[in-house]
Design a protein around this motif. Structure first.
Motif, PDB file in Angstrom:
ATOM      1  N   ARG A  64      47.184 -34.154 -49.516  1.00  0.00           N
ATOM      2  CA  ARG A  64      47.956 -34.316 -48.246  1.00  0.00           C
ATOM      3  C   ARG A  64      47.820 -33.389 -47.044  1.00  0.00           C
ATOM      4  O   ARG A  64      47.965 -32.195 -47.576  1.00  0.00           O
ATOM      5  N   THR A  65      48.015 -33.662 -46.084  1.00  0.00           N
ATOM      6  CA  THR A  65      48.072 -32.632 -44.888  1.00  0.00           C
ATOM      7  C   THR A  65      49.200 -31.771 -44.959  1.00  0.00           C
ATOM      8  O   THR A  65      50.482 -32.247 -45.001  1.00  0.00           O
ATOM      9  N   PHE A  66      49.123 -30.639 -45.500  1.00  0.00           N
ATOM     10  CA  PHE A  66      50.249 -29.781 -45.783  1.00  0.00           C
ATOM     11  C   PHE A  66      51.193 -29.727 -44.714  1.00  0.00           C
ATOM     12  O   PHE A  66      52.674 -29.612 -45.183  1.00  0.00           O
ATOM     13  N   SER A  67      50.848 -29.582 -43.691  1.00  0.00           N
ATOM     14  CA  SER A  67      51.661 -29.437 -42.247  1.00  0.00           C
ATOM     15  C   SER A  67      52.556 -30.657 -42.125  1.00  0.00           C
ATOM     16  O   SER A  67      53.639 -30.607 -41.277  1.00  0.00           O
ATOM     17  N   THR A  68      52.266 -31.853 -42.791  1.00  0.00           N
ATOM     18  CA  THR A  68      53.336 -32.756 -42.636  1.00  0.00           C
ATOM     19  C   THR A  68      54.502 -32.930 -43.665  1.00  0.00           C
ATOM     20  O   THR A  68      55.316 -33.885 -43.540  1.00  0.00           O
TER      21      THR A  68
END
Length: 128
Positions: A27-31
């Motif tokens: 998953r997009t880590f920044s989320t």
């Protein structure tokens, strides 16, 4: 689905330092709001630190303030926990955790039940 893998645990003498890392995938880590917890044998899981999605906000457990630092590198999908002046009573399995739905509000990121994704843990042993 998010996979979290911790690295960096080991044996260190009291007063020493260790840096843990946790790499995320899936998953997009920044989320993800990210946190570190620890659990010693026979004890409940304890909040250590958390960090906001951008890295601009951080919260620490009272027992580690001034000694531990949490950081993240969103380009590397990694969150770090720098631990200094370690004490024998901090011997535990250290877990990283993440969740995409956590609201960054005071106190909300200190509860383990708020995190949906967990790593397998890494053992930290501090010898006296």
């Amino acid at each position: 689905q998010v996979q979290l893998v911790e690295h960096g645990g080991g044996l260190v003498q009291a007063g020493g330092s260790l840096r843990l890392s946790c790499v995320a995938s899936g998953r997009t880590f920044s989320t993800l709001v990210m946190g570190w917890f620890r659990q010693a044998p026979g004890k409940e899981r304890e909040f250590v630190a958390s960090i906001s999605r951008s890295g601009g906000s951080k919260v620490y457990g009272d027992s580690v303030k001034g000694r531990f630092t949490i950081n993240r590198d969103n380009a590397k999908n990694t969150v770090y926990l720098q631990m200094n002046s370690l004490k024998p009573e901090e011997t535990a399995v250290y877990y990283c955790a993440g969740d995409p739905n956590l609201t960054w509000a005071l106190g909300s990121t200190t509860y383990a039940t708020r995190y949906g994704y967990w790593g397998q843990g890494t053992q930290v042993t501090v010898s006296s």
